[in-house]
Design a protein around this motif. Structure first.
Motif, mmCIF file in Angstrom:
data_model
loop_
_atom_site.group_PDB
_atom_site.id
_atom_site.type_symbol
_atom_site.label_atom_id
_atom_site.label_comp_id
_atom_site.label_asym_id
_atom_site.label_seq_id
_atom_site.Cartn_x
_atom_site.Cartn_y
_atom_site.Cartn_z
ATOM 1 N N UNK A 126 134.451 4.179 129.156
ATOM 2 C CA UNK A 126 134.191 4.950 127.943
ATOM 3 C C UNK A 126 133.159 6.029 128.240
ATOM 4 N N UNK A 127 133.315 7.167 127.586
ATOM 5 C CA UNK A 127 132.324 8.229 127.715
ATOM 6 C C UNK A 127 131.962 8.693 126.310
ATOM 7 N N UNK A 128 130.846 9.412 126.196
ATOM 8 C CA UNK A 128 130.316 9.754 124.889
ATOM 9 C C UNK A 128 129.912 11.223 124.843
ATOM 10 N N UNK A 129 130.197 11.864 123.726
ATOM 11 C CA UNK A 129 129.748 13.226 123.443
ATOM 12 C C UNK A 129 128.885 13.121 122.197
ATOM 13 N N UNK A 130 127.804 13.850 122.140
ATOM 14 C CA UNK A 130 127.042 13.838 120.901
ATOM 15 C C UNK A 130 126.552 15.229 120.560
ATOM 16 N N UNK A 131 126.425 15.440 119.261
ATOM 17 C CA UNK A 131 125.970 16.718 118.738
ATOM 18 C C UNK A 131 125.109 16.454 117.512
ATOM 19 N N UNK A 132 124.170 17.362 117.274
ATOM 20 C CA UNK A 132 123.251 17.189 116.152
ATOM 21 C C UNK A 132 123.163 18.470 115.326
ATOM 22 N N UNK A 133 122.781 18.285 114.059
ATOM 23 C CA UNK A 133 122.480 19.420 113.198
ATOM 24 C C UNK A 133 121.117 19.139 112.554
ATOM 25 N N UNK A 134 120.299 20.186 112.476
ATOM 26 C CA UNK A 134 118.948 20.067 111.959
ATOM 27 C C UNK A 134 118.966 20.138 110.436
ATOM 28 N N UNK A 135 118.272 19.189 109.791
ATOM 29 C CA UNK A 135 118.107 19.153 108.338
ATOM 30 C C UNK A 135 116.624 19.295 108.042
ATOM 31 N N UNK A 136 116.275 19.710 106.821
ATOM 32 C CA UNK A 136 114.874 19.946 106.489
ATOM 33 C C UNK A 136 114.506 19.122 105.249
ATOM 34 N N UNK A 137 113.416 18.366 105.367
ATOM 35 C CA UNK A 137 112.925 17.581 104.231
ATOM 36 C C UNK A 137 112.398 18.561 103.178
ATOM 37 N N UNK A 138 112.878 18.396 101.952
ATOM 38 C CA UNK A 138 112.455 19.301 100.849
ATOM 39 C C UNK A 138 111.174 18.794 100.215
ATOM 40 N N UNK B 235 115.398 15.477 117.721
ATOM 41 C CA UNK B 235 116.740 15.760 118.218
ATOM 42 C C UNK B 235 117.021 14.889 119.431
ATOM 43 N N UNK B 236 118.072 14.079 119.375
ATOM 44 C CA UNK B 236 118.392 13.196 120.502
ATOM 45 C C UNK B 236 118.719 13.991 121.766
ATOM 46 N N UNK B 237 118.300 13.427 122.888
ATOM 47 C CA UNK B 237 118.595 14.046 124.180
ATOM 48 C C UNK B 237 119.398 13.122 125.082
ATOM 49 N N UNK B 238 119.511 11.849 124.673
ATOM 50 C CA UNK B 238 120.250 10.898 125.497
ATOM 51 C C UNK B 238 120.746 9.748 124.629
ATOM 52 N N UNK B 239 121.650 8.979 125.203
ATOM 53 C CA UNK B 239 122.197 7.791 124.563
ATOM 54 C C UNK B 239 121.954 6.597 125.464
ATOM 55 N N UNK C 12 110.601 9.344 102.404
ATOM 56 C CA UNK C 12 109.367 9.729 101.714
ATOM 57 C C UNK C 12 108.160 9.777 102.642
ATOM 58 N N UNK C 13 108.247 9.176 103.808
ATOM 59 C CA UNK C 13 107.120 9.218 104.751
ATOM 60 C C UNK C 13 107.081 10.532 105.542
ATOM 61 N N UNK C 14 108.073 11.391 105.346
ATOM 62 C CA UNK C 14 108.120 12.683 106.036
ATOM 63 C C UNK C 14 107.727 13.781 105.057
ATOM 64 N N UNK C 15 106.860 14.674 105.479
ATOM 65 C CA UNK C 15 106.387 15.739 104.591
ATOM 66 C C UNK C 15 107.413 16.867 104.493
ATOM 67 N N UNK C 16 107.303 17.621 103.401
ATOM 68 C CA UNK C 16 108.198 18.764 103.179
ATOM 69 C C UNK C 16 108.117 19.708 104.375
ATOM 70 N N UNK C 17 109.254 20.217 104.770
ATOM 71 C CA UNK C 17 109.333 21.132 105.905
ATOM 72 C C UNK C 17 109.591 20.453 107.242
ATOM 73 N N UNK C 18 109.556 19.107 107.261
ATOM 74 C CA UNK C 18 109.815 18.364 108.496
ATOM 75 C C UNK C 18 111.302 18.449 108.851
ATOM 76 N N UNK C 19 111.592 18.682 110.111
ATOM 77 C CA UNK C 19 112.976 18.692 110.583
ATOM 78 C C UNK C 19 113.422 17.273 110.899
ATOM 79 N N UNK C 20 114.595 16.909 110.405
ATOM 80 C CA UNK C 20 115.266 15.671 110.783
ATOM 81 C C UNK C 20 116.613 16.074 111.350
ATOM 82 N N UNK C 21 117.294 15.170 112.027
ATOM 83 C CA UNK C 21 118.533 15.521 112.710
ATOM 84 C C UNK C 21 119.650 14.543 112.387
ATOM 85 N N UNK C 22 120.767 15.086 111.946
ATOM 86 C CA UNK C 22 121.976 14.300 111.756
ATOM 87 C C UNK C 22 122.746 14.405 113.069
ATOM 88 N N UNK C 23 123.053 13.269 113.654
ATOM 89 C CA UNK C 23 123.721 13.243 114.956
ATOM 90 C C UNK C 23 125.019 12.461 114.855
#
Length: 156
Positions: free
Chosen positions: A144-156, A70-74, A116-127
């Protein structure tokens, strides 16, 4: 006298609903996919983002990323730092106020790259990084300023 004045102010403020309250947590503007969505290489997932448009711009620039943490900075340009993401899906413009879409509207779906290099159950993040363009936020000469938000996805 100072304490009595403070007490009276707090009473009047509470009476009129002016008392300070804890800020409410903002709902994520990523409306699809939802947190916990299962993903695999090559699958298409729904994508939807409701821009914050805090500067009331005609078009809101966004960039969409997939990362392993999960990103914490830009970086200073409003991007995820090099080496911290799996895929940059692209940059898009959201039309506001009924304006005609430009040639780069956000897609309604995203295709998951090779994970494919991530095992099932691994969390990835769409930001999603939303850019408030330079000069459009009051008083008008802001960088310019930036806002960012993420959602957690799970490798099946």
């Amino acid at each position: 006298m100072g304490k009595a004045l403070t007490t009276r102010f707090l009473f009047v403020a509470a009476l009129f609903g002016l008392a300070a309250s804890a800020p409410s947590k903002r709902t994520s503007p990523i409306t699809a996919p939802v947190a916990g969505t299962s993903i695999t290489t090559g699958t298409s997932i729904a994508f939807s983002y409701a821009d914050l448009n805090e500067c009331h711009e005609g078009y809101t620039p966004i960039t969409v990323w997939l990362s392993a943490s999960q990103p914490t900075s830009l970086d200073s340009n409003g991007n995820l730092p090099a080496g911290t993401f799996i895929e940059e899906f692209g940059s898009y413009l959201i039309a506001n106020f009924g304006l005609a879409p430009l040639p780069t509207p956000p897609p309604t779906s995203l295709v998951i790259p090779d994970i494919s290099s991530y095992s099932a159950g691994t969390d990835l993040y769409l930001t999603v990084v939303e850019t408030n363009q330079a000069g459009t936020c009051p008083p008008g000469s802001q960088p310019a300023s930036y806002e960012f938000t993420s959602v957690q996805l799970v490798v099946a």
